[in-house]
Write a protein that holds these residues in place. Sequence first.
Motif, PDB file in Angstrom:
ATOM      1  N   HIS A 111       0.919  -1.215   0.108  1.00  0.00           N
ATOM      2  CA  HIS A 111      -0.069  -0.089   0.197  1.00  0.00           C
ATOM      3  C   HIS A 111       0.773   1.330   0.045  1.00  0.00           C
ATOM      4  CE1 HIS A 111      -3.580  -2.443   1.510  1.00  0.00           C
ATOM      5  NE2 HIS A 111      -2.662  -3.070   2.067  1.00  0.00           N
ATOM      6  N   ARG A 151      -0.206   4.354  -0.514  1.00  0.00           N
ATOM      7  CA  ARG A 151      -0.831   5.623  -0.287  1.00  0.00           C
ATOM      8  C   ARG A 151      -0.740   6.762  -1.248  1.00  0.00           C
ATOM      9  NH1 ARG A 151      -2.735   2.262   3.277  1.00  0.00           N
ATOM     10  NH2 ARG A 151      -1.371   2.142   5.195  1.00  0.00           N
ATOM     11  N   ASN A 162      -6.682   0.718  -1.966  1.00  0.00           N
ATOM     12  CA  ASN A 162      -7.276   1.494  -1.108  1.00  0.00           C
ATOM     13  C   ASN A 162      -6.711   3.036  -0.830  1.00  0.00           C
ATOM     14  OD1 ASN A 162      -5.142   0.130   0.175  1.00  0.00           O
ATOM     15  ND2 ASN A 162      -5.965  -0.070   2.238  1.00  0.00           N
ATOM     16  N   PHE A 195     -12.153  -5.895  -0.720  1.00  0.00           N
ATOM     17  CA  PHE A 195     -12.158  -6.170   0.739  1.00  0.00           C
ATOM     18  C   PHE A 195     -13.433  -6.700   0.865  1.00  0.00           C
ATOM     19  CE2 PHE A 195      -8.881  -2.999   0.289  1.00  0.00           C
ATOM     20  CZ  PHE A 195      -8.056  -3.035   1.300  1.00  0.00           C
ATOM     21  N   SER A 200     -11.350  -2.450   6.288  1.00  0.00           N
ATOM     22  CA  SER A 200      -9.983  -2.200   6.879  1.00  0.00           C
ATOM     23  C   SER A 200      -9.515  -0.762   6.765  1.00  0.00           C
ATOM     24  CB  SER A 200      -8.678  -3.287   6.325  1.00  0.00           C
ATOM     25  OG  SER A 200      -7.770  -3.332   6.745  1.00  0.00           O
ATOM     26  N   THR A 201      -8.445  -0.317   6.447  1.00  0.00           N
ATOM     27  CA  THR A 201      -8.075   0.967   6.086  1.00  0.00           C
ATOM     28  C   THR A 201      -8.808   1.443   4.720  1.00  0.00           C
ATOM     29  OG1 THR A 201      -6.069   0.739   7.124  1.00  0.00           O
ATOM     30  CG2 THR A 201      -6.109   2.631   5.745  1.00  0.00           C
ATOM     31  N   HIS A 225      -9.081  -9.559   0.714  1.00  0.00           N
ATOM     32  CA  HIS A 225      -8.927  -9.342   2.126  1.00  0.00           C
ATOM     33  C   HIS A 225      -9.978 -10.102   2.707  1.00  0.00           C
ATOM     34  CE1 HIS A 225      -7.768  -6.915   5.865  1.00  0.00           C
ATOM     35  NE2 HIS A 225      -9.191  -7.388   6.214  1.00  0.00           N
ATOM     36  N   HIS A 268      -2.649 -12.595   2.990  1.00  0.00           N
ATOM     37  CA  HIS A 268      -2.255 -12.408   4.349  1.00  0.00           C
ATOM     38  C   HIS A 268      -3.103 -13.220   5.334  1.00  0.00           C
ATOM     39  CE1 HIS A 268      -5.394  -9.483   4.408  1.00  0.00           C
ATOM     40  NE2 HIS A 268      -4.860  -8.239   4.143  1.00  0.00           N
ATOM     41  N   ASN A 280      -4.788  -5.801  10.283  1.00  0.00           N
ATOM     42  CA  ASN A 280      -5.822  -6.669   9.900  1.00  0.00           C
ATOM     43  C   ASN A 280      -5.426  -7.570   8.820  1.00  0.00           C
ATOM     44  OD1 ASN A 280      -7.097  -4.791  11.501  1.00  0.00           O
ATOM     45  ND2 ASN A 280      -7.630  -3.471   9.600  1.00  0.00           N
ATOM     46  N   ASP A 288       2.309  -7.140   2.689  1.00  0.00           N
ATOM     47  CA  ASP A 288       1.421  -6.220   3.104  1.00  0.00           C
ATOM     48  C   ASP A 288       1.953  -4.817   3.809  1.00  0.00           C
ATOM     49  OD1 ASP A 288      -1.100  -5.000   3.720  1.00  0.00           O
ATOM     50  OD2 ASP A 288      -1.583  -6.366   5.492  1.00  0.00           O
ATOM     51  N   ALA A 305       2.160  -1.559   4.815  1.00  0.00           N
ATOM     52  CA  ALA A 305       0.787  -0.751   4.901  1.00  0.00           C
ATOM     53  C   ALA A 305       0.995   0.570   6.105  1.00  0.00           C
ATOM     54  CB  ALA A 305      -0.383  -1.481   5.772  1.00  0.00           C
ATOM     55  N   HIS A 330       1.983   3.412   8.446  1.00  0.00           N
ATOM     56  CA  HIS A 330       1.124   4.755   9.022  1.00  0.00           C
ATOM     57  C   HIS A 330       2.337   5.523   9.597  1.00  0.00           C
ATOM     58  CE1 HIS A 330      -2.876   3.222   8.080  1.00  0.00           C
ATOM     59  NE2 HIS A 330      -2.410   1.906   8.384  1.00  0.00           N
ATOM     60  N   SER A 343      -4.554   0.274  11.635  1.00  0.00           N
ATOM     61  CA  SER A 343      -4.099  -0.936  11.434  1.00  0.00           C
ATOM     62  C   SER A 343      -3.232  -0.988  10.167  1.00  0.00           C
ATOM     63  CB  SER A 343      -5.269  -1.807  11.073  1.00  0.00           C
ATOM     64  OG  SER A 343      -5.901  -2.001  12.346  1.00  0.00           O
ATOM     65  N   GLY A 344      -1.828  -1.628  10.428  1.00  0.00           N
ATOM     66  CA  GLY A 344      -0.810  -1.702   9.326  1.00  0.00           C
ATOM     67  C   GLY A 344       0.454  -1.452   9.760  1.00  0.00           C
TER      68      GLY A 344
HETATM   69  O1  DOR Z   1      -3.832  -3.737   8.581  1.00  0.00           O
HETATM   70  C1  DOR Z   1      -3.893  -3.534   7.240  1.00  0.00           C
HETATM   71  N1  DOR Z   1      -3.701  -2.310   6.668  1.00  0.00           N
HETATM   72  N2  DOR Z   1      -4.676  -4.447   6.866  1.00  0.00           N
HETATM   73  C2  DOR Z   1      -4.942  -4.003   5.437  1.00  0.00           C
HETATM   74  O2  DOR Z   1      -5.503  -4.973   4.929  1.00  0.00           O
HETATM   75  C3  DOR Z   1      -4.944  -2.768   4.937  1.00  0.00           C
HETATM   76  C4  DOR Z   1      -3.824  -2.029   5.387  1.00  0.00           C
HETATM   77  C5  DOR Z   1      -3.879  -0.717   5.065  1.00  0.00           C
HETATM   78  O3  DOR Z   1      -4.101  -0.282   4.175  1.00  0.00           O
HETATM   79  O4  DOR Z   1      -3.162   0.218   6.156  1.00  0.00           O
END
Ligand code: DOR
Length: 438
Positions: free
Chosen positions: A64, A66, A96, A151, A155-156, A181, A234, A278, A305, A307, A309, A323-324
Amino acid sequence: MSNIYDLIIKNGSCFISNKIEQVDIGINNDKISKVGLINKTQGGKVFEAKGLTIIPGAIDTQVHFREPGFPKKEDLESGSEAAVLGGITSVFEMPNTTPPTDNFDAFEDKLKRANNRMSCNYAFYFGATENNTKFLKDIVQLKGCCGVKMFVGSSTGTLLVKKDEAIEEVIRVSPKVVAIHSEDENLLQKKRDLIRKNDPKSHTDWRDSDVAMASTKKVVSYANKHRKRIHVLHVSSKEEIFFLKNNKDFTTVETTPQFLTMHSPDCYEKLGTLVQMNPPIRGKDHQEALWDAISQGVVDIIGSDHAPHTLEEKGKQYPESPSGMPGVQTLLPIMLNHVNNGKLSLDTLVNLVSIKPTKIFGIKNRGAIKEENFADLTVIDMHKQFLISNSWIASRCKWTPFNNYKVKGFPVGTVINGNVVSWESEIVLKKSGKPLIF
Ligand code: DOR
């Protein structure tokens, strides 16, 4: 004598047809021209690889990045630089984003953004929604599209296909692999009261293995009914593994380095919301089942995965914390360390990160060191020891759950489309990534 090859990789231990062979690789433009013994006077450039292992370029099929939406977390440029520093030569990026990649304009926009900015090769998933199934058949025409991402649990981001009829329809009509997902949205809503404030370990009570299993059984039954290919992303639980072992006619399976390396409750006690994802990282029994699944060939692909943040966001109190976690740069170092510890063979790892991703998604002319293929190579030093640290992370988020983790086995370089792109944790050629062809 005039140069026959632009670049010769000399004296490497090359992974060819599931065996290591001491051969040279001659490269012209972006392709492999010769695999065999080559005189070094025939090369414009010669790269001495004695003592190093050369594998077909590693592909991370779940990242991901972003963009568009959250450049503070990552963008296509920074994410791809993190990838090559971790020995990854191609990525499949997820839809996403904000806005999500769930229509043709958004898809073309992503391709434009990637052009001349990404340092590794790339492809993008097209995001499924409850309203875009009638357009899905046309994604075959999209350049650089690896498949559909669905999905079925939130999730996010905003992408979600919740109704059973819509989930089935996406699988029925998609002309490409549907990567899923897999967490059941109804159960996720029902179990919300299992969330305990400020206790990220309760993430595993809320998003428990029943939630994952209910969804995985459902999507596999639709895939079998319509004889259409799905890829469960995952996979985290032993229950899913026991089920998937006997249900792989139309289904392929991904798991992640974090599930194979960390487990509950220890990881939550040590790292709290940093390891919240997630589906969640579960207990040791689940981790053991995932390792068994690797040795039995039930797992097809390791994806990171990735992801990211920001640390600021991750510092919020659970469950406000997102999450991620990042992972594209650490996927290979972590997995090569597992190879050195005897958890899997190098042969199995190359299958999981290069050969099977190529076959499952139908990538053209990559995934093997052979003449006429694109010259995408990951160069590995199986003896190099390395301390993973936040300061090494090129991702915009600037942290890793593997901070201070010591590994043995390290991806020291990448060759992408015939060019040396990274060497010893430096990027030597930026922004030369190309869209993958399917
Ligand atoms: O924990 C997660 N974060 N699981 C996902 O499937 C999406 C991801 C995110 O894009 O942050």
